[in-house]
Write a protein that holds these residues in place. Structure first.
Motif, PDB file in Angstrom:
ATOM      1  N   LEU A 180      -1.709  17.242 -20.546  1.00 24.42           N
ATOM      2  CA  LEU A 180      -0.424  17.802 -20.986  1.00 24.42           C
ATOM      3  C   LEU A 180       0.261  18.557 -19.850  1.00 24.42           C
ATOM      4  CD1 LEU A 180       1.619  18.374 -23.225  1.00 24.42           C
ATOM      5  CD2 LEU A 180       0.243  20.370 -23.870  1.00 24.42           C
ATOM      6  N   LEU A 181      -0.484  19.381 -19.136  1.00 19.45           N
ATOM      7  CA  LEU A 181       0.088  20.115 -18.010  1.00 19.45           C
ATOM      8  C   LEU A 181       0.550  19.170 -16.905  1.00 19.45           C
ATOM      9  CD1 LEU A 181      -2.456  23.077 -17.785  1.00 19.45           C
ATOM     10  CD2 LEU A 181      -0.152  23.121 -18.747  1.00 19.45           C
ATOM     11  N   TYR A 182      -0.244  18.156 -16.629  1.00 25.61           N
ATOM     12  CA  TYR A 182       0.139  17.173 -15.605  1.00 25.61           C
ATOM     13  C   TYR A 182       1.392  16.407 -16.024  1.00 25.61           C
ATOM     14  CZ  TYR A 182      -0.173  13.177 -12.447  1.00 25.61           C
ATOM     15  OH  TYR A 182       0.106  12.203 -11.511  1.00 25.61           O
ATOM     16  N   TYR A 183       1.468  16.054 -17.305  1.00 22.36           N
ATOM     17  CA  TYR A 183       2.637  15.322 -17.812  1.00 22.36           C
ATOM     18  C   TYR A 183       3.898  16.173 -17.733  1.00 22.36           C
ATOM     19  CZ  TYR A 183       5.798  13.189 -21.206  1.00 22.36           C
ATOM     20  OH  TYR A 183       6.897  12.650 -21.825  1.00 22.36           O
ATOM     21  N   LEU A 184       3.810  17.422 -18.138  1.00 21.83           N
ATOM     22  CA  LEU A 184       4.970  18.312 -18.086  1.00 21.83           C
ATOM     23  C   LEU A 184       5.418  18.553 -16.648  1.00 21.83           C
ATOM     24  CD1 LEU A 184       3.989  20.951 -20.802  1.00 21.83           C
ATOM     25  CD2 LEU A 184       5.625  19.073 -21.018  1.00 21.83           C
ATOM     26  N   ASP A 185       4.455  18.739 -15.756  1.00 25.43           N
ATOM     27  CA  ASP A 185       4.792  18.960 -14.354  1.00 25.43           C
ATOM     28  C   ASP A 185       5.445  17.720 -13.753  1.00 25.43           C
ATOM     29  OD1 ASP A 185       4.998  19.993 -11.839  1.00 25.43           O
ATOM     30  OD2 ASP A 185       2.894  19.735 -11.326  1.00 25.43           O
ATOM     31  N   ASP A 186       4.938  16.541 -14.109  1.00 22.38           N
ATOM     32  CA  ASP A 186       5.487  15.307 -13.553  1.00 22.38           C
ATOM     33  C   ASP A 186       6.847  14.976 -14.157  1.00 22.38           C
ATOM     34  OD1 ASP A 186       5.067  12.767 -11.950  1.00 22.38           O
ATOM     35  OD2 ASP A 186       5.305  11.905 -13.960  1.00 22.38           O
ATOM     36  N   LYS A 187       7.026  15.230 -15.444  1.00 21.80           N
ATOM     37  CA  LYS A 187       8.284  14.876 -16.105  1.00 21.80           C
ATOM     38  C   LYS A 187       9.409  15.821 -15.716  1.00 21.80           C
ATOM     39  CE  LYS A 187      10.355  14.069 -20.645  1.00 21.80           C
ATOM     40  NZ  LYS A 187      10.147  14.022 -22.120  1.00 21.80           N
ATOM     41  N   VAL A 225       0.831  -1.202   0.000  1.00 16.80           N
ATOM     42  CA  VAL A 225       0.000   0.000   0.000  1.00 16.80           C
ATOM     43  C   VAL A 225       0.869   1.256   0.000  1.00 16.80           C
ATOM     44  CG1 VAL A 225      -1.687   1.312   1.342  1.00 16.80           C
ATOM     45  CG2 VAL A 225      -1.944  -1.148   1.103  1.00 16.80           C
ATOM     46  N   LYS A 226       1.953   1.234   0.766  1.00 24.28           N
ATOM     47  CA  LYS A 226       2.815   2.408   0.845  1.00 24.28           C
ATOM     48  C   LYS A 226       3.497   2.704  -0.484  1.00 24.28           C
ATOM     49  CE  LYS A 226       3.935   2.214   5.790  1.00 24.28           C
ATOM     50  NZ  LYS A 226       5.029   2.052   6.773  1.00 24.28           N
ATOM     51  N   ASN A 227       3.852   1.666  -1.226  1.00 22.98           N
ATOM     52  CA  ASN A 227       4.567   1.845  -2.488  1.00 22.98           C
ATOM     53  C   ASN A 227       3.654   1.731  -3.702  1.00 22.98           C
ATOM     54  OD1 ASN A 227       7.692   1.756  -1.706  1.00 22.98           O
ATOM     55  ND2 ASN A 227       6.601   0.311  -0.415  1.00 22.98           N
ATOM     56  N   MET A 228       2.350   1.818  -3.497  1.00 20.23           N
ATOM     57  CA  MET A 228       1.403   1.658  -4.591  1.00 20.23           C
ATOM     58  C   MET A 228       1.556   2.769  -5.633  1.00 20.23           C
ATOM     59  SD  MET A 228      -2.747   1.411  -4.345  1.00 20.23           S
ATOM     60  CE  MET A 228      -2.582   0.186  -3.047  1.00 20.23           C
ATOM     61  N   CYS A 229       1.767   3.991  -5.195  1.00 22.53           N
ATOM     62  CA  CYS A 229       1.850   5.124  -6.112  1.00 22.53           C
ATOM     63  C   CYS A 229       3.244   5.730  -6.164  1.00 22.53           C
ATOM     64  CB  CYS A 229       0.827   6.199  -5.721  1.00 22.53           C
ATOM     65  SG  CYS A 229      -0.867   5.612  -5.775  1.00 22.53           S
ATOM     66  N   GLY A 230       4.244   4.951  -5.793  1.00 21.44           N
ATOM     67  CA  GLY A 230       5.609   5.447  -5.863  1.00 21.44           C
ATOM     68  C   GLY A 230       6.473   4.779  -4.812  1.00 21.44           C
ATOM     69  N   PRO A 231       7.781   4.753  -5.017  1.00 21.88           N
ATOM     70  CA  PRO A 231       8.688   4.119  -4.045  1.00 21.88           C
ATOM     71  C   PRO A 231       8.852   4.972  -2.795  1.00 21.88           C
ATOM     72  CG  PRO A 231       9.944   5.121  -5.833  1.00 21.88           C
ATOM     73  CD  PRO A 231       8.492   5.282  -6.197  1.00 21.88           C
ATOM     74  N   ASN A 232       8.085   4.640  -1.778  1.00 22.91           N
ATOM     75  CA  ASN A 232       8.150   5.386  -0.511  1.00 22.91           C
ATOM     76  C   ASN A 232       8.152   4.384   0.641  1.00 22.91           C
ATOM     77  OD1 ASN A 232       7.685   8.420  -1.312  1.00 22.91           O
ATOM     78  ND2 ASN A 232       6.235   7.213  -2.494  1.00 22.91           N
ATOM     79  N   PRO A 233       9.244   3.665   0.829  1.00 19.06           N
ATOM     80  CA  PRO A 233       9.262   2.617   1.850  1.00 19.06           C
ATOM     81  C   PRO A 233       9.106   3.142   3.269  1.00 19.06           C
ATOM     82  CG  PRO A 233      11.467   3.012   0.996  1.00 19.06           C
ATOM     83  CD  PRO A 233      10.525   3.801   0.137  1.00 19.06           C
ATOM     84  N   GLY A 282     -11.303  19.986 -12.913  1.00 19.05           N
ATOM     85  CA  GLY A 282     -12.098  20.644 -13.949  1.00 19.05           C
ATOM     86  C   GLY A 282     -12.659  19.672 -14.957  1.00 19.05           C
ATOM     87  N   ASN A 283     -11.881  18.634 -15.299  1.00 19.62           N
ATOM     88  CA  ASN A 283     -12.364  17.638 -16.251  1.00 19.62           C
ATOM     89  C   ASN A 283     -13.505  16.816 -15.668  1.00 19.62           C
ATOM     90  OD1 ASN A 283      -8.978  17.519 -16.628  1.00 19.62           O
ATOM     91  ND2 ASN A 283     -10.239  18.138 -18.365  1.00 19.62           N
ATOM     92  N   ILE A 284     -13.439  16.551 -14.386  1.00 17.32           N
ATOM     93  CA  ILE A 284     -14.537  15.822 -13.731  1.00 17.32           C
ATOM     94  C   ILE A 284     -15.816  16.659 -13.769  1.00 17.32           C
ATOM     95  CG2 ILE A 284     -15.323  14.839 -11.544  1.00 17.32           C
ATOM     96  CD1 ILE A 284     -12.391  14.241 -10.900  1.00 17.32           C
ATOM     97  N   ILE A 285     -15.685  17.962 -13.525  1.00 18.61           N
ATOM     98  CA  ILE A 285     -16.849  18.853 -13.583  1.00 18.61           C
ATOM     99  C   ILE A 285     -17.399  18.917 -15.011  1.00 18.61           C
ATOM    100  CG2 ILE A 285     -17.630  21.230 -13.253  1.00 18.61           C
ATOM    101  CD1 ILE A 285     -15.517  21.485 -11.049  1.00 18.61           C
ATOM    102  N   ASP A 286     -16.506  19.020 -16.003  1.00 18.36           N
ATOM    103  CA  ASP A 286     -16.946  19.057 -17.403  1.00 18.36           C
ATOM    104  C   ASP A 286     -17.638  17.755 -17.796  1.00 18.36           C
ATOM    105  OD1 ASP A 286     -15.853  21.564 -17.596  1.00 18.36           O
ATOM    106  OD2 ASP A 286     -13.981  20.883 -18.511  1.00 18.36           O
ATOM    107  N   ALA A 287     -17.107  16.631 -17.342  1.00 18.76           N
ATOM    108  CA  ALA A 287     -17.724  15.339 -17.658  1.00 18.76           C
ATOM    109  C   ALA A 287     -19.118  15.223 -17.050  1.00 18.76           C
ATOM    110  CB  ALA A 287     -16.839  14.201 -17.167  1.00 18.76           C
ATOM    111  N   SER A 299      -3.777  10.230  -4.500  1.00 17.09           N
ATOM    112  CA  SER A 299      -4.851  11.161  -4.859  1.00 17.09           C
ATOM    113  C   SER A 299      -4.321  12.527  -5.283  1.00 17.09           C
ATOM    114  CB  SER A 299      -5.802  11.341  -3.672  1.00 17.09           C
ATOM    115  OG  SER A 299      -5.118  11.850  -2.537  1.00 17.09           O
ATOM    116  N   ASP A 300      -3.019  12.662  -5.482  1.00 11.78           N
ATOM    117  CA  ASP A 300      -2.445  13.963  -5.792  1.00 11.78           C
ATOM    118  C   ASP A 300      -2.869  14.470  -7.167  1.00 11.78           C
ATOM    119  OD1 ASP A 300      -0.562  16.074  -4.890  1.00 11.78           O
ATOM    120  OD2 ASP A 300       0.495  15.512  -6.714  1.00 11.78           O
ATOM    121  N   PHE A 301      -3.204  13.546  -8.069  1.00 16.49           N
ATOM    122  CA  PHE A 301      -3.576  13.966  -9.425  1.00 16.49           C
ATOM    123  C   PHE A 301      -4.974  14.590  -9.478  1.00 16.49           C
ATOM    124  CE2 PHE A 301      -5.542   9.896  -8.928  1.00 16.49           C
ATOM    125  CZ  PHE A 301      -6.705   9.961  -9.683  1.00 16.49           C
ATOM    126  N   VAL A 302      -5.741  14.468  -8.411  1.00 16.96           N
ATOM    127  CA  VAL A 302      -7.131  14.939  -8.419  1.00 16.96           C
ATOM    128  C   VAL A 302      -7.200  16.436  -8.698  1.00 16.96           C
ATOM    129  CG1 VAL A 302      -9.204  15.226  -7.011  1.00 16.96           C
ATOM    130  CG2 VAL A 302      -7.916  13.093  -6.905  1.00 16.96           C
TER     131      VAL A 302
END
Length: 291
Positions: free
Chosen positions: A245-252, A62-70, A90-95, A82-85
């Motif tokens: 695109l913004l999320y990808y650029l921020d993450d990369k 569970v701790k390492n489910m969304c990244g290596p955080n031992p 806005g997309n959830i509201i539009d949907a 849940s950080d991507f929420v």
């Protein structure tokens, strides 16, 4: 051979039956091999694997489910997942708005929307299609500022309102989420809070700009008339593409992390090298010290 002898011979393998037909004894090995292969195939197709984990192993997964955080805690893992929420609120509201419009037009998806200027000089919207099958949009003509058009996001004014209202909600949701992080997340300080809030506002501003561009393009298309769901689908798709695109650029490129580190280093430099206190006309002043 009586019935009892036949059953005993079949049980001990002396006789074989294939597809309900009694076969010679010379074919028994081949037929048995074929039957075993079919049985093994059936068992492998219906195979189910069960993995038994200890409590420590389950916690580590569970701790390492969304990244290596031992060394992270349960709440840290929850915030990481849940950080991507905040990037896709806005997309959830539009949907949700698109689902409302699709539900209203479920009996006639071919409803077309035309925005024009009527003879009185008012901008109006004409809906083609049977009004009797709709529950909310019960008229064939509305002004662009009608509350039903605004609520459904139909027309240029309705789309503009949807963009602005969605941005406002995104900022509120982002601020609430960042406050929760500041209150409960491990190793999350004021610099993280301000840096993430700044990046969320920047992403929202880009999303608003993209929404306005889509609205301007939709205004030209609506003047000629087009399908209501098509316009809504394109708007939702463009918003999703921009957010991803913004999320990808921020993450990369780790833009948020770089901003947070810059703010922290700038504050450290300010404390290490304080600026001189200067008043107008060059008069000296006394430094204010916090006790």
């Amino acid at each position: 051979m009586n019935r009892r002898e036949f059953e005993m011979a079949f049980t001990d393998g002396s006789l074989v039956v294939e597809n309900g037909t009694l076969k010679p004894l010379s074919m028994s090995k081949e037929i048995r091999r074929k039957q075993y292969a079919e049985l093994e195939k059936k068992l492998s197709d219906n195979e189910e694997l069960y993995v038994l984990l200890t409590f420590e192993e389950a916690v580590n997964i569970v701790k390492n489910m969304c990244g290596p955080n031992p060394n992270s805690s349960w709440k840290e893992a929850g915030f990481l997942c849940s950080d991507f929420v905040t990037s896709f609120t806005g997309n959830i509201i539009d949907a949700y708005g698109f689902a409302q419009l699709a539900n209203e037009l479920r009996n006639n998806f071919g409803v077309r929307v035309t925005e024009y200027v009527d003879r009185f000089g008012n901008r109006s919207i004409r809906l083609t299609g049977r009004t009797g099958v709709r529950r909310f949009l019960t008229a064939a003509k509305y002004t662009v500022g009608n509350w039903k058009m605004i609520d459904m996001g139909i027309g240029t004014q309705g789309m503009q309102h949807a963009v602005i209202d969605g941005a406002r909600r995104v900022i509120f949701v982002g601020a609430a989420y960042r406050l929760l992080e500041l209150a409960f997340r491990d190793e999350y300080d004021l610099y993280n809070f301000l840096g993430n809030i700044t990046m969320d506002v920047a992403k929202t501003a880009v999303g608003v700009l993209a929404g306005m561009v889509v609205t301007a393009a939709a205004g030209m298309i609506l003047a000629a008339g087009t399908y209501a769901l098509a316009v809504a689908a394109v708007a939702v798709g463009v918003g999703l593409a921009v957010s991803y695109l913004l999320y990808y650029l921020d993450d990369k490129y780790e833009l948020s992390k770089a901003l947070i580190d810059h703010m922290r280093k700038l504050d450290q430099m300010t404390k290490a090298h304080p600026r001189p206190c200067i008043q107008p006309f060059g008069y000296p002043c006394e430094e204010i010290k916090l006790k």
